[in-house]
Design a protein around this motif. Structure first.
Motif, PDB file in Angstrom:
ATOM      1  N   ASP A   1      32.816  26.807  23.617  1.00 36.98           N
ATOM      2  CA  ASP A   1      32.890  25.886  22.478  1.00 36.98           C
ATOM      3  C   ASP A   1      34.272  25.264  22.323  1.00 36.98           C
ATOM      4  O   ASP A   1      34.413  24.168  21.784  1.00 36.98           O
ATOM      5  CB  ASP A   1      32.535  26.617  21.181  1.00 36.98           C
ATOM      6  N   ALA A   2      35.297  25.972  22.770  1.00 41.23           N
ATOM      7  CA  ALA A   2      36.670  25.480  22.598  1.00 41.23           C
ATOM      8  C   ALA A   2      37.601  26.166  23.583  1.00 41.23           C
ATOM      9  O   ALA A   2      37.302  27.247  24.104  1.00 41.23           O
ATOM     10  CB  ALA A   2      37.156  25.721  21.172  1.00 41.23           C
TER      11      ALA A   2
ATOM     12  N   ARG B   1      34.702  20.001  24.173  1.00 41.33           N
ATOM     13  CA  ARG B   1      35.391  18.941  23.437  1.00 41.33           C
ATOM     14  C   ARG B   1      36.639  19.393  22.691  1.00 41.33           C
ATOM     15  O   ARG B   1      37.515  18.587  22.407  1.00 41.33           O
ATOM     16  CB  ARG B   1      34.424  18.333  22.398  1.00 41.33           C
ATOM     17  N   ARG B   2      36.756  20.689  22.351  1.00 42.91           N
ATOM     18  CA  ARG B   2      37.825  21.125  21.442  1.00 42.91           C
ATOM     19  C   ARG B   2      38.936  21.826  22.202  1.00 42.91           C
ATOM     20  O   ARG B   2      38.691  22.739  23.000  1.00 42.91           O
ATOM     21  CB  ARG B   2      37.238  22.056  20.374  1.00 42.91           C
TER      22      ARG B   2
ATOM     23  N   SER C   1      43.058  23.388  21.632  1.00 38.18           N
ATOM     24  CA  SER C   1      44.188  23.707  20.766  1.00 38.18           C
ATOM     25  C   SER C   1      45.274  24.342  21.617  1.00 38.18           C
ATOM     26  O   SER C   1      45.021  25.326  22.326  1.00 38.18           O
ATOM     27  CB  SER C   1      43.747  24.668  19.653  1.00 38.18           C
TER      28      SER C   1
ATOM     29  N   VAL D   1      39.390  14.213  24.094  1.00 36.82           N
ATOM     30  CA  VAL D   1      38.972  15.468  23.482  1.00 36.82           C
ATOM     31  C   VAL D   1      39.462  15.550  22.040  1.00 36.82           C
ATOM     32  O   VAL D   1      40.337  14.788  21.616  1.00 36.82           O
ATOM     33  CB  VAL D   1      39.495  16.689  24.284  1.00 36.82           C
ATOM     34  N   ASP D   2      38.928  16.477  21.295  1.00 40.96           N
ATOM     35  CA  ASP D   2      39.389  16.744  19.927  1.00 40.96           C
ATOM     36  C   ASP D   2      40.507  17.785  20.033  1.00 40.96           C
ATOM     37  O   ASP D   2      40.247  18.976  20.162  1.00 40.96           O
ATOM     38  CB  ASP D   2      38.252  17.273  19.062  1.00 40.96           C
ATOM     39  N   TRP D   3      41.759  17.330  19.979  1.00 44.77           N
ATOM     40  CA  TRP D   3      42.882  18.195  20.295  1.00 44.77           C
ATOM     41  C   TRP D   3      43.726  18.528  19.075  1.00 44.77           C
ATOM     42  O   TRP D   3      43.756  17.797  18.096  1.00 44.77           O
ATOM     43  CB  TRP D   3      43.778  17.560  21.360  1.00 44.77           C
ATOM     44  N   THR D   4      44.439  19.633  19.205  1.00 44.71           N
ATOM     45  CA  THR D   4      45.484  20.013  18.249  1.00 44.71           C
ATOM     46  C   THR D   4      46.668  20.546  19.037  1.00 44.71           C
ATOM     47  O   THR D   4      46.500  21.364  19.941  1.00 44.71           O
ATOM     48  CB  THR D   4      45.001  21.101  17.279  1.00 44.71           C
TER      49      THR D   4
ATOM     50  N   LEU E   1      40.844  25.139  15.001  1.00 43.42           N
ATOM     51  CA  LEU E   1      39.504  24.935  15.536  1.00 43.42           C
ATOM     52  C   LEU E   1      38.490  24.596  14.453  1.00 43.42           C
ATOM     53  O   LEU E   1      37.498  23.914  14.715  1.00 43.42           O
ATOM     54  CB  LEU E   1      39.040  26.199  16.279  1.00 43.42           C
TER      55      LEU E   1
ATOM     56  N   ALA F   1      42.504  17.977  13.603  1.00 44.48           N
ATOM     57  CA  ALA F   1      41.929  17.242  14.723  1.00 44.48           C
ATOM     58  C   ALA F   1      42.810  16.081  15.155  1.00 44.48           C
ATOM     59  O   ALA F   1      43.267  15.286  14.321  1.00 44.48           O
ATOM     60  CB  ALA F   1      40.535  16.743  14.365  1.00 44.48           C
ATOM     61  N   ARG F   2      43.090  15.991  16.456  1.00 42.91           N
ATOM     62  CA  ARG F   2      43.918  14.947  17.058  1.00 42.91           C
ATOM     63  C   ARG F   2      45.237  14.807  16.308  1.00 42.91           C
ATOM     64  O   ARG F   2      45.656  13.701  15.932  1.00 42.91           O
ATOM     65  CB  ARG F   2      43.159  13.609  17.117  1.00 42.91           C
TER      66      ARG F   2
END
Length: 216
Positions: free
Chosen positions: A67-68, A104-105, A107, A156-159, A202, A208-209
């Motif tokens: 999932d991440a 997609r996630r 971090s 991607v959905d990043w941090t 997460l 997100a981003r």
């Protein structure tokens, strides 16, 4: 959630693994040497050995069905002078592999000096202390900058979590956050709280981003 953790045998990485298991996540801990993980066996923990983190094909099996992805590679990787970059090439491979398996996630840990200066820190810190630090660890910060650029350019959905000096302290949950910047007067933070921030990103849409400065 089903999580893959890179840099799992490092100080922050081990904290991420422990906290994720405590929160009932399933964890795949990616390491080069399983003996260095030093996390007790757990029914929801899978340890995966990957020798070359820059090989996207080698990362596909450890990312499929996840999932991440969390990466603690930036939390103290390659501090030796003129060390070959690790974090940037590994991140490029992660992003490629994530695209292939549909994760997609993401971090990741970076470092406060890669982020913007904080006016409240004063002229001496900004004109003397930070330039000296960036010069002394220029290879490390250049590697982290490559990582951040690759992530920001991805879909991607990043941090990105940017801590200052890391201390061997457990999670407290009491630390400051600045979204899109660094923490004024932020000098240090415990590795346990860095792990907490990585995991918090997460679930919280605010992360997100976004690059997030953290410090005690």
């Amino acid at each position: 959630m089903k999580l893959t953790v890179f840099g799992a045998s490092g100080g922050v990485g081990r904290e991420v693994v422990r906290q994720a298991l405590d929160a009932d996540h399933e964890v795949t801990a990616v390491v080069r040497d399983p003996a260095r993980l030093r996390v007790p066996a757990h029914p929801r923990l899978l340890v995966a050995t990957v020798g070359d983190l820059s090989d996207a094909e080698a990362l596909v099996p450890v990312l499929a069905g996840r999932d991440a992805v969390l990466s603690a590679l930036g939390a103290g990787t390659n501090k030796k002078a003129k060390a070959a970059p690790v974090t940037g090439p590994a991140t490029h491979a992660m992003l490629t592999a994530m695209g292939r398996v549909g994760v997609r996630r993401l971090s990741v840990v970076s470092a406060a000096p890669v982020g913007p200066d904080v006016p409240e820190d004063g002229a001496f810190t900004r004109a003397v202390v930070l330039p000296l630090l960036r010069r002394a660890l220029r290879d490390l910060y250049a590697d982290l900058a490559v990582m951040e650029e690759a992530i920001a350019a991805s879909d991607v959905d990043w941090t990105v979590i940017r801590p200052p000096r890391l201390l061997n302290r457990p999670r407290t949950g009491r630390y400051r956050r600045v979204f899109g910047g660094n923490v004024p007067g932020g000098r240090s933070i415990g590795r346990g709280d860095v792990a907490d921030a990585l995991l918090a990103g997460l679930a919280d849409p605010a992360y997100a981003r976004c690059a997030v400065g953290i410090a005690t």
